[in-house]
Design an enzyme around this catalytic site. Structure first.
Site, PDB file in Angstrom:
ATOM      1  N   LYS A  11       0.854  -1.194   0.000  1.00 35.55           N
ATOM      2  CA  LYS A  11       0.000   0.000   0.000  1.00 35.55           C
ATOM      3  C   LYS A  11       0.882   1.233   0.000  1.00 35.55           C
ATOM      4  O   LYS A  11       2.038   1.221   0.420  1.00 35.55           O
ATOM      5  CB  LYS A  11      -0.936   0.016   1.220  1.00 35.55           C
ATOM      6  N   GLY A  98       9.622  -0.051   5.385  1.00 32.28           N
ATOM      7  CA  GLY A  98       9.530   0.862   4.254  1.00 32.28           C
ATOM      8  C   GLY A  98       8.292   1.734   4.242  1.00 32.28           C
ATOM      9  O   GLY A  98       8.166   2.625   3.410  1.00 32.28           O
ATOM     10  N   ASP A 137      -2.635  -0.860  10.510  1.00 32.35           N
ATOM     11  CA  ASP A 137      -2.740  -0.895   9.049  1.00 32.35           C
ATOM     12  C   ASP A 137      -3.347  -2.186   8.522  1.00 32.35           C
ATOM     13  O   ASP A 137      -3.575  -2.314   7.316  1.00 32.35           O
ATOM     14  CB  ASP A 137      -1.352  -0.728   8.412  1.00 32.35           C
TER      15      ASP A 137
END
Length: 281
Positions: A11, A98, A137
């Site tokens: 995402k 990341g 998330d």
């Protein structure tokens, strides 16, 4: 069915506003989660015993702390009875640390896949609740839609975004999400916006300035990428940076010029991930 192979998609946060901080320490935010057609690959195959295995194990993450295993354990506890074991194989393509959701996507994929293979038939809302307990998330990957998100990221509204190609670059550094969200210089009082304001360009990533200050590698990557696209920005708390392009060819031409210290990939925007079809209503 005794075997599944699934994409655990990446995402991007097309923007990220931190609008406040709750008494429990969690941050209130607004973001637009853009799913991509690129990610890790996970395969699940039921065993004749009750053992859960993961191949390969990640050297930097203890086995029981891996979100894949934690997701499997949650479902084992809920079942209340003996379940078949499962061999889980991870083909890791997304960088750790990341800001592109690798671990969260892996956990969501595991919850959905094992709910299906173990025939638990837990409904979508229950899976979303379990996912939120494991990580903020995770719910967006379970729901499977590119989505506008509020709260701590759990209040999701599916949102249509333009079809495009993204170039995602990984600077040679690891950014700690916990460090950024606890830093005294983080902006925590951005005014909430509407979808229309985002569409008109009234948004940014509130973590970006701080991360660029703390991690020159991210700053340098963004300076370079902005030579090719005005849309260049950081995703999540970093370290990955990205830019959108109208065609795969345009993105490929920029990636071919990337400095050797920047690894990267190209992905197409997704409105919904294939995982969505396995989630019971």
């Amino acid at each position: 069915m005794s075997r599944l192979q699934l994409l655990a998609p990446a995402k991007l946060n097309l923007f990220l506003h931190i609008t406040g901080q709750r008494a429990d320490g969690y941050h209130e935010l607004q973001t637009l989660f853009q799913l991509l057609d690129y990610g890790d690959q996970l395969s699940f195959e039921l065993r004749d015993d009750s053992q859960v295995t993961l191949t390969p194990e990640l050297a930097a993450v203890p086995f029981e702390d891996n979100l894949i295993i934690r997701a499997a354990r949650v479902l084992q506890r809920i079942a209340g009875h003996s379940l078949p074991g499962v061999d889980i194989t991870l083909s890791k393509r997304l960088p750790m640390g990341g800001g592109i959701g690798g671990g969260s996507s892996n956990a969501a994929t595991t919850l959905v896949a094992l709910n299906h293979l173990w025939q638990l038939n837990l409904p979508k809302q229950r899976l979303l609740s379990l996912g939120a307990q494991l990580g903020a998330d995770i719910p967006v990957f379970i729901a499977g839609d590119t989505a506008w998100a509020e709260g701590v990221g759990e209040r999701l509204t599916p949102t249509k975004t333009p079809d495009c190609w993204y170039l995602v670059l990984t600077p040679p550094c690891h950014v700690s999400t916990a460090e950024i969200f606890s830093h005294k210089d983080l902006t925590r009082d951005t005014r909430p916006i509407k979808v229309a304001a985002f569409s008109q360009g009234g948004s940014q990533n509130d973590c970006e300035a701080l991360v660029r200050k703390l991690h020159p590698e991210v700053d340098n990557a963004l300076i370079w990428l902005k030579n090719f696209s005005t849309s260049a920005r950081m995703t999540g708390t970093g370290a990955c940076v990205f830019a959108s392009f109208n065609s795969e060819r345009d993105a490929e031409q920029v990636l071919a010029q990337a400095p050797p210290q920047l690894s990267g990939f190209i992905a197409k925007s997704l409105q919904a991930s294939p995982l969505k079809a396995l989630v019971p209503d």
